[in-house]
Design a protein around this motif. Structure first.
Motif, PDB file in Angstrom:
ATOM      1  N   VAL A  71      21.307  -0.676  35.314  1.00 46.10           N
ATOM      2  CA  VAL A  71      22.556   0.086  35.342  1.00 46.10           C
ATOM      3  C   VAL A  71      22.548   1.166  34.264  1.00 46.10           C
ATOM      4  CG1 VAL A  71      25.059  -0.039  35.026  1.00 46.10           C
ATOM      5  CG2 VAL A  71      23.876  -1.829  36.322  1.00 46.10           C
ATOM      6  N   GLU A  72      22.035   0.828  33.091  1.00 47.96           N
ATOM      7  CA  GLU A  72      21.972   1.826  32.007  1.00 47.96           C
ATOM      8  C   GLU A  72      21.075   3.002  32.390  1.00 47.96           C
ATOM      9  OE1 GLU A  72      20.662   2.248  27.300  1.00 47.96           O
ATOM     10  OE2 GLU A  72      20.776   0.262  28.217  1.00 47.96           O
ATOM     11  N   LEU A  73      19.942   2.717  33.016  1.00 48.39           N
ATOM     12  CA  LEU A  73      19.042   3.791  33.430  1.00 48.39           C
ATOM     13  C   LEU A  73      19.722   4.766  34.391  1.00 48.39           C
ATOM     14  CD1 LEU A  73      15.664   1.897  34.030  1.00 48.39           C
ATOM     15  CD2 LEU A  73      16.233   3.446  32.130  1.00 48.39           C
ATOM     16  N   GLN A  74      20.591   4.232  35.242  1.00 47.99           N
ATOM     17  CA  GLN A  74      21.203   5.078  36.272  1.00 47.99           C
ATOM     18  C   GLN A  74      22.528   5.703  35.845  1.00 47.99           C
ATOM     19  OE1 GLN A  74      21.049   3.905  40.385  1.00 47.99           O
ATOM     20  NE2 GLN A  74      19.753   2.129  39.923  1.00 47.99           N
ATOM     21  N   GLY A 118      12.492  -4.008  25.053  1.00 45.27           N
ATOM     22  CA  GLY A 118      13.034  -2.666  25.224  1.00 45.27           C
ATOM     23  C   GLY A 118      14.078  -2.546  26.318  1.00 45.27           C
ATOM     24  N   LEU A 119      14.582  -3.691  26.812  1.00 46.58           N
ATOM     25  CA  LEU A 119      15.588  -3.657  27.868  1.00 46.58           C
ATOM     26  C   LEU A 119      16.994  -3.508  27.301  1.00 46.58           C
ATOM     27  CD1 LEU A 119      14.157  -6.520  30.115  1.00 46.58           C
ATOM     28  CD2 LEU A 119      13.785  -4.051  30.319  1.00 46.58           C
ATOM     29  N   LEU A 120      17.157  -3.864  26.041  1.00 43.85           N
ATOM     30  CA  LEU A 120      18.409  -3.670  25.324  1.00 43.85           C
ATOM     31  C   LEU A 120      18.121  -2.872  24.063  1.00 43.85           C
ATOM     32  CD1 LEU A 120      19.850  -7.318  25.513  1.00 43.85           C
ATOM     33  CD2 LEU A 120      20.715  -5.345  26.786  1.00 43.85           C
ATOM     34  N   LYS A 121      19.006  -1.940  23.733  1.00 41.53           N
ATOM     35  CA  LYS A 121      18.788  -1.129  22.531  1.00 41.53           C
ATOM     36  C   LYS A 121      19.026  -1.941  21.262  1.00 41.53           C
ATOM     37  CE  LYS A 121      19.683   3.541  24.278  1.00 41.53           C
ATOM     38  NZ  LYS A 121      19.687   3.245  25.724  1.00 41.53           N
ATOM     39  N   ASP A 122      20.080  -2.733  21.268  1.00 39.48           N
ATOM     40  CA  ASP A 122      20.437  -3.560  20.115  1.00 39.48           C
ATOM     41  C   ASP A 122      20.840  -4.937  20.612  1.00 39.48           C
ATOM     42  OD1 ASP A 122      20.341  -1.493  17.955  1.00 39.48           O
ATOM     43  OD2 ASP A 122      21.925  -0.587  19.184  1.00 39.48           O
ATOM     44  N   GLU A 123      20.858  -5.889  19.682  1.00 36.97           N
ATOM     45  CA  GLU A 123      21.322  -7.222  20.042  1.00 36.97           C
ATOM     46  C   GLU A 123      22.800  -7.151  20.427  1.00 36.97           C
ATOM     47  OE1 GLU A 123      20.580 -10.156  17.083  1.00 36.97           O
ATOM     48  OE2 GLU A 123      18.392 -10.009  17.243  1.00 36.97           O
ATOM     49  N   PRO A 124      23.160  -7.588  21.637  1.00 37.34           N
ATOM     50  CA  PRO A 124      24.563  -7.553  22.043  1.00 37.34           C
ATOM     51  C   PRO A 124      25.328  -8.739  21.474  1.00 37.34           C
ATOM     52  CG  PRO A 124      23.247  -8.502  23.791  1.00 37.34           C
ATOM     53  CD  PRO A 124      22.279  -8.110  22.698  1.00 37.34           C
ATOM     54  N   VAL A 125      26.632  -8.687  21.571  1.00 35.69           N
ATOM     55  CA  VAL A 125      27.457  -9.853  21.280  1.00 35.69           C
ATOM     56  C   VAL A 125      27.263 -10.852  22.418  1.00 35.69           C
ATOM     57  CG1 VAL A 125      29.832 -10.701  21.071  1.00 35.69           C
ATOM     58  CG2 VAL A 125      29.160  -8.556  19.949  1.00 35.69           C
ATOM     59  N   ALA A 145      29.918   1.118  37.166  1.00 35.10           N
ATOM     60  CA  ALA A 145      29.639   1.732  35.869  1.00 35.10           C
ATOM     61  C   ALA A 145      29.830   3.244  35.925  1.00 35.10           C
ATOM     62  CB  ALA A 145      28.223   1.383  35.431  1.00 35.10           C
ATOM     63  N   ARG A 146      29.444   3.847  37.026  1.00 38.42           N
ATOM     64  CA  ARG A 146      29.648   5.299  37.169  1.00 38.42           C
ATOM     65  C   ARG A 146      31.133   5.634  37.114  1.00 38.42           C
ATOM     66  NH1 ARG A 146      25.228   5.682  41.506  1.00 38.42           N
ATOM     67  NH2 ARG A 146      23.459   6.539  40.359  1.00 38.42           N
ATOM     68  N   PHE A 147      31.941   4.826  37.789  1.00 36.48           N
ATOM     69  CA  PHE A 147      33.384   5.053  37.777  1.00 36.48           C
ATOM     70  C   PHE A 147      33.931   4.900  36.357  1.00 36.48           C
ATOM     71  CE2 PHE A 147      37.737   3.437  37.894  1.00 36.48           C
ATOM     72  CZ  PHE A 147      38.365   4.422  38.653  1.00 36.48           C
ATOM     73  N   ILE A 148      33.491   3.875  35.658  1.00 38.03           N
ATOM     74  CA  ILE A 148      33.971   3.654  34.286  1.00 38.03           C
ATOM     75  C   ILE A 148      33.601   4.832  33.396  1.00 38.03           C
ATOM     76  CG2 ILE A 148      33.748   2.192  32.234  1.00 38.03           C
ATOM     77  CD1 ILE A 148      33.175  -0.158  34.198  1.00 38.03           C
ATOM     78  N   MET A 149      32.361   5.301  33.500  1.00 34.72           N
ATOM     79  CA  MET A 149      31.894   6.391  32.639  1.00 34.72           C
ATOM     80  C   MET A 149      32.601   7.708  32.933  1.00 34.72           C
ATOM     81  SD  MET A 149      29.913   4.691  30.733  1.00 34.72           S
ATOM     82  CE  MET A 149      28.981   5.883  29.761  1.00 34.72           C
ATOM     83  N   LYS A 150      33.176   7.839  34.144  1.00 32.40           N
ATOM     84  CA  LYS A 150      33.934   9.046  34.499  1.00 32.40           C
ATOM     85  C   LYS A 150      35.402   8.924  34.116  1.00 32.40           C
ATOM     86  CE  LYS A 150      31.026  10.351  38.440  1.00 32.40           C
ATOM     87  NZ  LYS A 150      30.972  10.472  39.922  1.00 32.40           N
ATOM     88  N   ASN A 151      35.801   7.729  33.689  1.00 30.41           N
ATOM     89  CA  ASN A 151      37.218   7.499  33.388  1.00 30.41           C
ATOM     90  C   ASN A 151      37.389   6.878  32.001  1.00 30.41           C
ATOM     91  OD1 ASN A 151      38.928   7.941  36.106  1.00 30.41           O
ATOM     92  ND2 ASN A 151      36.923   7.085  36.637  1.00 30.41           N
TER      93      ASN A 151
END
Length: 473
Positions: A247-250, A301-308, A204-210
């Motif tokens: 993963v979202e927290l980090q 509170g583990l997800l912000k919104d309902e995902p697909v 996820a870190r790699f994705i967020m940097k790219n």
């Protein structure tokens, strides 16, 4: 295992569009005898109406409970392009594993925006095909994400990616896997697929940097046929949500999609259940369990919104839509057993040996007096040099050479895994729509079986120089 009476009931309660009328099997409005007379034996026969009905049941059950559901039918279960065209016409998405399935999926008219590419390792050319067409990719390693980013930049595109997880569900430590004697946890421990939560963080870190090349949308995990318990699917989603939250927290990567894969069983005669028919929960129960788990993740509170929610059903869509019609060529009785030797074999139903599938068969065409006779247990056997028992202890009334049998639930993993063992050509497939019949896969010839082989100039001049042993007359 079921009694003879229970087997007869399970055999003859086929599905809505493949029925038995006065002892004759009909696929929609066409009887089996006419199909074999016109198109030969053995023959796969698919009901278009049943395909559509099966898809609609799943789609409506899930979207009723959880409107943000995308149904992506798995090509691995049945990759016939006409079958796929019908599903695309219904609005189904698709799941491809490898370049062949991806090519066929796109060629048969599926909407690329509703499709996903899976695989532990993917070649650059198939990744390019996915990226160019806007197919989302379930990434299975950090190195793969690096390659996807490089290829996306070459193509001047942004690739939509998900991370395939490798979960440890505590409850699965004690749950036997349906597909084998070990627990679900033990089977997953040996699986090549997926990434731990720690590895997902790195990805996820790699994705967020790219973000110029990669667009992160969520996670995938495939529980599959390891369990029929709807609660186990809910547990899996719960663990996916826990991983997504960590993963979202980090990293700040927000999960917009949860892909739970396939695993919804096909019918009350679920062939993957190894004969445990009648214990399969209806699809509505799977939908309720998964929807509740997703909404609980938001409430906690583990997800912000309902995902697909993405699901990848295969057997539940195509399984009971197809029968394999085959003709008895020989009836043998010996040492208290009866065998019906067919013109089809285990090479048309390979999952009997590889995955211990259990199939039901019934007479598709009756002779005068058959319906008055008591059924006897018959081992329906194939024509291969192996034992290839297709259906053991099947209750059949007066089995005779020339009788047509229908092997049920042959729509899943039959054609896609069929092989040419013993040099046997593979059967044709027809699709029935009302009273109309269309050939959607031609019958192979012996020439087809050997068409890819080459005898080079070096070997062309060689001939048999051996001696023939003489036999006393």
């Amino acid at each position: 295992m079921h009694s003879s009476e229970e087997r007869m009931k399970l055999q003859e309660t086929i599905c809505e569009n493949i029925t038995v009328r006065d002892g004759e099997l009909f696929v929609e409005a066409v009887d089996a005898f006419s199909l074999v007379r016109e198109y030969g034996s053995p023959l796969y026969v698919t009901s278009e109406a049943q395909l559509r009905l099966n898809y609609r049941k799943i789609f409506e059950s899930f979207t009723r409970e959880y409107p943000k559901t995308l149904v992506m039918c798995a090509m691995k279960a049945n990759n016939n392009m006409a079958v796929r065209r019908v599903l695309s016409d219904e609005g189904a998405g698709g799941e491809a594993f490898g370049p062949g399935e991806l090519w066929a999926l796109l060629k048969s008219g599926a909407n690329p925006k509703k499709c996903v590419l899976n695989g532990a390792y993917k070649e650059d050319f198939e990744l390019k095909l996915a990226i160019e067409n806007g197919v989302r990719i379930n990434a299975d390693s950090y190195n793969e994400l690096v390659r996807i980013a490089e290829l996306a930049r070459e193509l001047n595109r942004v690739a939509e990616v998900r991370i395939r997880l490798r979960l440890q569900v505590p409850e699965f430590e004690l749950v036997p896997a349906q597909a084998g004697g070990k627990t679900i946890a033990e089977r997953f421990a040996k699986s090549k697929f997926g990434l731990s939560t720690e590895q997902a963080v790195e990805c996820a870190r790699f994705i967020m940097k790219n973000t110029d090349a990669l667009y992160f949308t969520g996670y995938s995990f495939h529980l599959g046929r390891q369990s029929l318990d709807t609660g186990h699917f809910a547990m899996t989603i719960r663990e996916m949500i826990n991983a997504a939250h960590e993963v979202e927290l980090q990293t700040g990567a927000v999960a917009k999609v949860i892909n739970i894969g396939g695993g919804i069983p096909s019918s009350v005669r679920d062939a993957e259940g190894h004969g445990t028919s009648g214990e399969v929960p209806p699809v509505e129960q799977y939908a309720k369990a998964m929807a509740a788990a997703l909404r609980q993740g938001v409430a906690d509170g583990l997800l912000k919104d309902e995902p697909v929610l993405e699901i990848e059903p295969g057997r539940s869509v195509v399984g009971n839509s197809t029968v394999l019609l085959t003709t008895i060529k020989l009836v043998k009785r010996n040492q208290g057993r009866t065998w019906a030797v067919m013109d089809a074999g285990g090479n048309q139903l390979t999952r009997i040996d590889s995955s211990h599938y259990f199939y039901y068969a019934l007479k598709a065409h009756h002779n005068p007096g058959d319906l008055c006779a008591e059924p006897e247990p018959v081992d329906v056997a194939g024509y291969l040099c192996s034992g290839d028992t297709l259906c053991a202890d099947t209750p059949i009334r007066r089995p005779q050479e020339g009788d047509i049998l229908a092997i049920l639930d042959a729509g899943m993993y039959a054609e896609t895994t069929a092989c040419q063992f013993n040099g046997r050509p593979r059967p044709a497939t027809v699709m029935v729509n009302g009273g109309a019949v269309t050939v959607i896969k031609r019958r192979e010839t012996i020439e087809d079986v050997f068409s890819t082989q080459r005898v080079s100039e070096r070997y062309a001049g060689m001939n048999d120089k051996g001696l023939v042993p003489e036999v006393d007359k």
